[in-house]
Design an enzyme around this catalytic site. Structure first.
Site, PDB file in Angstrom:
ATOM      1  N   ASP A  59      60.113 -10.568 121.057  1.00  0.00           N
ATOM      2  CA  ASP A  59      61.036 -10.876 119.956  1.00  0.00           C
ATOM      3  C   ASP A  59      60.768 -12.227 119.300  1.00  0.00           C
ATOM      4  O   ASP A  59      61.616 -12.720 118.543  1.00  0.00           O
ATOM      5  CB  ASP A  59      62.479 -10.839 120.481  1.00  0.00           C
ATOM      6  CG  ASP A  59      62.997  -9.412 120.630  1.00  0.00           C
ATOM      7  OD1 ASP A  59      62.945  -8.665 119.641  1.00  0.00           O
ATOM      8  OD2 ASP A  59      63.444  -9.058 121.739  1.00  0.00           O
ATOM      9  N   GLU A  64      65.073 -17.501 114.244  1.00  0.00           N
ATOM     10  CA  GLU A  64      66.445 -17.951 113.980  1.00  0.00           C
ATOM     11  C   GLU A  64      67.259 -18.125 115.257  1.00  0.00           C
ATOM     12  O   GLU A  64      68.118 -19.002 115.345  1.00  0.00           O
ATOM     13  CB  GLU A  64      67.160 -16.937 113.081  1.00  0.00           C
ATOM     14  CG  GLU A  64      68.643 -17.193 112.954  1.00  0.00           C
ATOM     15  CD  GLU A  64      69.355 -16.221 112.041  1.00  0.00           C
ATOM     16  OE1 GLU A  64      69.359 -15.008 112.322  1.00  0.00           O
ATOM     17  OE2 GLU A  64      69.905 -16.670 111.046  1.00  0.00           O
ATOM     18  N   ASP A  65      66.996 -17.266 116.232  1.00  0.00           N
ATOM     19  CA  ASP A  65      67.840 -17.279 117.428  1.00  0.00           C
ATOM     20  C   ASP A  65      67.581 -18.462 118.351  1.00  0.00           C
ATOM     21  O   ASP A  65      68.370 -18.719 119.258  1.00  0.00           O
ATOM     22  CB  ASP A  65      67.667 -15.948 118.182  1.00  0.00           C
ATOM     23  CG  ASP A  65      68.215 -14.796 117.365  1.00  0.00           C
ATOM     24  OD1 ASP A  65      69.297 -14.965 116.770  1.00  0.00           O
ATOM     25  OD2 ASP A  65      67.559 -13.744 117.309  1.00  0.00           O
ATOM     26  N   ARG A  84      64.351 -13.601 126.188  1.00  0.00           N
ATOM     27  CA  ARG A  84      64.073 -14.405 125.003  1.00  0.00           C
ATOM     28  C   ARG A  84      64.130 -15.916 125.273  1.00  0.00           C
ATOM     29  O   ARG A  84      63.844 -16.711 124.388  1.00  0.00           O
ATOM     30  CB  ARG A  84      65.050 -14.025 123.866  1.00  0.00           C
ATOM     31  CG  ARG A  84      64.934 -12.553 123.477  1.00  0.00           C
ATOM     32  CD  ARG A  84      65.492 -12.274 122.111  1.00  0.00           C
ATOM     33  NE  ARG A  84      64.840 -13.121 121.124  1.00  0.00           N
ATOM     34  CZ  ARG A  84      65.262 -13.298 119.878  1.00  0.00           C
ATOM     35  NH1 ARG A  84      66.355 -12.678 119.482  1.00  0.00           N
ATOM     36  NH2 ARG A  84      64.620 -14.086 119.052  1.00  0.00           N
ATOM     37  N   HIS A 159      74.975  -9.660 116.086  1.00  0.00           N
ATOM     38  CA  HIS A 159      75.249 -11.080 115.853  1.00  0.00           C
ATOM     39  C   HIS A 159      76.279 -11.255 114.739  1.00  0.00           C
ATOM     40  O   HIS A 159      76.416 -10.383 113.876  1.00  0.00           O
ATOM     41  CB  HIS A 159      73.971 -11.792 115.384  1.00  0.00           C
ATOM     42  CG  HIS A 159      72.936 -11.995 116.437  1.00  0.00           C
ATOM     43  ND1 HIS A 159      71.618 -11.624 116.261  1.00  0.00           N
ATOM     44  CD2 HIS A 159      73.004 -12.547 117.674  1.00  0.00           C
ATOM     45  CE1 HIS A 159      70.929 -11.953 117.341  1.00  0.00           C
ATOM     46  NE2 HIS A 159      71.731 -12.511 118.218  1.00  0.00           N
ATOM     47  N   CYS A 246      66.805 -13.619 110.356  1.00  0.00           N
ATOM     48  CA  CYS A 246      66.266 -13.795 111.720  1.00  0.00           C
ATOM     49  C   CYS A 246      64.868 -14.386 111.771  1.00  0.00           C
ATOM     50  O   CYS A 246      64.485 -14.961 112.781  1.00  0.00           O
ATOM     51  CB  CYS A 246      66.166 -12.455 112.444  1.00  0.00           C
ATOM     52  SG  CYS A 246      67.515 -11.383 112.158  1.00  0.00           S
TER      53      CYS A 246
HETATM   54  C1  CIR Z   1      67.049  -8.994 119.787  1.00  0.00           C
HETATM   55  O1  CIR Z   1      67.702  -8.029 120.160  1.00  0.00           O
HETATM   56  O2  CIR Z   1      67.239 -10.116 120.231  1.00  0.00           O
HETATM   57  C2  CIR Z   1      65.960  -8.773 118.759  1.00  0.00           C
HETATM   58  N1  CIR Z   1      65.361  -7.494 118.964  1.00  0.00           N
HETATM   59  C3  CIR Z   1      66.518  -8.880 117.371  1.00  0.00           C
HETATM   60  C4  CIR Z   1      67.020 -10.247 117.058  1.00  0.00           C
HETATM   61  C5  CIR Z   1      67.483 -10.363 115.666  1.00  0.00           C
HETATM   62  N2  CIR Z   1      67.899 -11.696 115.408  1.00  0.00           N
HETATM   63  C6  CIR Z   1      68.865 -12.033 114.584  1.00  0.00           C
HETATM   64  O3  CIR Z   1      69.552 -11.168 114.035  1.00  0.00           O
HETATM   65  N3  CIR Z   1      69.120 -13.310 114.433  1.00  0.00           N
END
Ligand code: CIR
Length: 254
Positions: A59, A64-65, A84, A159, A246
């Site tokens: 991922d 962004e995360d 992650r 989110h 993201c």
């Molecule tokens: C997740 O589930 O963490 C990733 N497959 C997708 C993350 C998407 N991030 C976001 O919306 N900020």
């Protein structure tokens, strides 16, 4: 402006999924779409700064995360999904050139996708990824800079920013089914078309907006209210439950 991005991982087909059924992701197409997304950011006056690729972290394109970057400080997150957590180091390596870094500590967990900044207000989604420990830590870190931090319950989506993103400092695009309107008192809300529940994620880069091609009805609503975003196709990353916000962390360089 700087936009931090990161290459689509070779392992993206092993990504985390919560609300989306697994479908094969075409890696070459995902990469081409990601490049077009970077070009849209460049057209919006962003300089692209790529974090070192992390091919083993499925991922890792969803930078962004991993961080919350404000004018005064950058907070390195502790992502809610264990798979992650190793993503943050590569992004912190870039951010320390631009900002003083703070870090979320265990047992706090938070994904940047849950953090919505609108002017001096910071809304943080309480979600399957983000807990109250982390919200308390962020509030303590930001208080001194005059930010007002509000926790918002998120239901039915991954989110907070799946359900609400900023069109401007005082207007949000929202899917009202996934949030409590009352939490956003004092902010103008524009609802997505009810047939497009995933349409509330729009990316702001300065005065420019970037929006997916997947939501024509909501795009019409936006255009009728005078909002004309640049359009990108992120169909492959949407299969990984990703959206336009993201894939970058955007901030002023100085
Ligand atoms: C997740 O589930 O963490 C990733 N497959 C997708 C993350 C998407 N991030 C976001 O919306 N900020």
């Amino acid at each position: 402006m700087i936009a931090v991005t990161r290459a689509v991982s070779d392992a993206i087909n092993d990504c985390e999924l919560t609300h989306v059924a697994r479908q094969p992701i075409d890696l070459a197409l995902a990469r081409a779409q990601h490049r077009a997304y970077e070009q849209a950011l460049e057209a919006a006056q962003c300089e692209i700064v790529r974090a070192a690729p992390a091919p083993d972290l499925p991922d890792s394109v969803f930078v962004e995360d991993t961080a919350i970057v404000l004018t005064e400080v950058a907070i390195v997150t502790r992502p809610g999904a264990e798979s992650r957590r190793a993503e943050t180091a590569g992004v912190a390596d870039v951010l320390h050139r631009y900002r003083e870094l703070r870090r979320i500590e265990a047992p706090g967990t938070i994904d940047g996708g849950d953090v919505l900044v609108a002017g001096r207000r910071v809304f943080i989604g309480r979600s399957s990824r983000t807990n109250d420990h982390a919200i308390t830590q962020v509030r303590a870190m930001l208080q001194r800079y005059g930010y007002d931090v509000t926790a918002v319950d998120v239901r039915g989506c991954l989110h907070l920013k799946s359900a609400a993103t900023a069109l401007s400092a005082n207007q949000l695009l929202v899917n009202p089914a996934w949030i409590e309107r009352e939490a956003f008192a004092g902010v103008d809300l524009l609802d997505v078309d009810p047939d497009e529940p995933y349409a509330a994620n729009i990316l702001r880069a300065g005065d420019d907006l970037i929006y997916p091609s997947a939501f024509p009805r909501t795009r019409d609503l936006l255009e009728r209210s005078g909002v004309r975003p640049a359009i990108v196709d992120l169909s492959e990353l949407a299969k990984a439950e990703g959206a336009v916000t993201c894939c970058s962390v955007i901030f002023d360089a100085a």
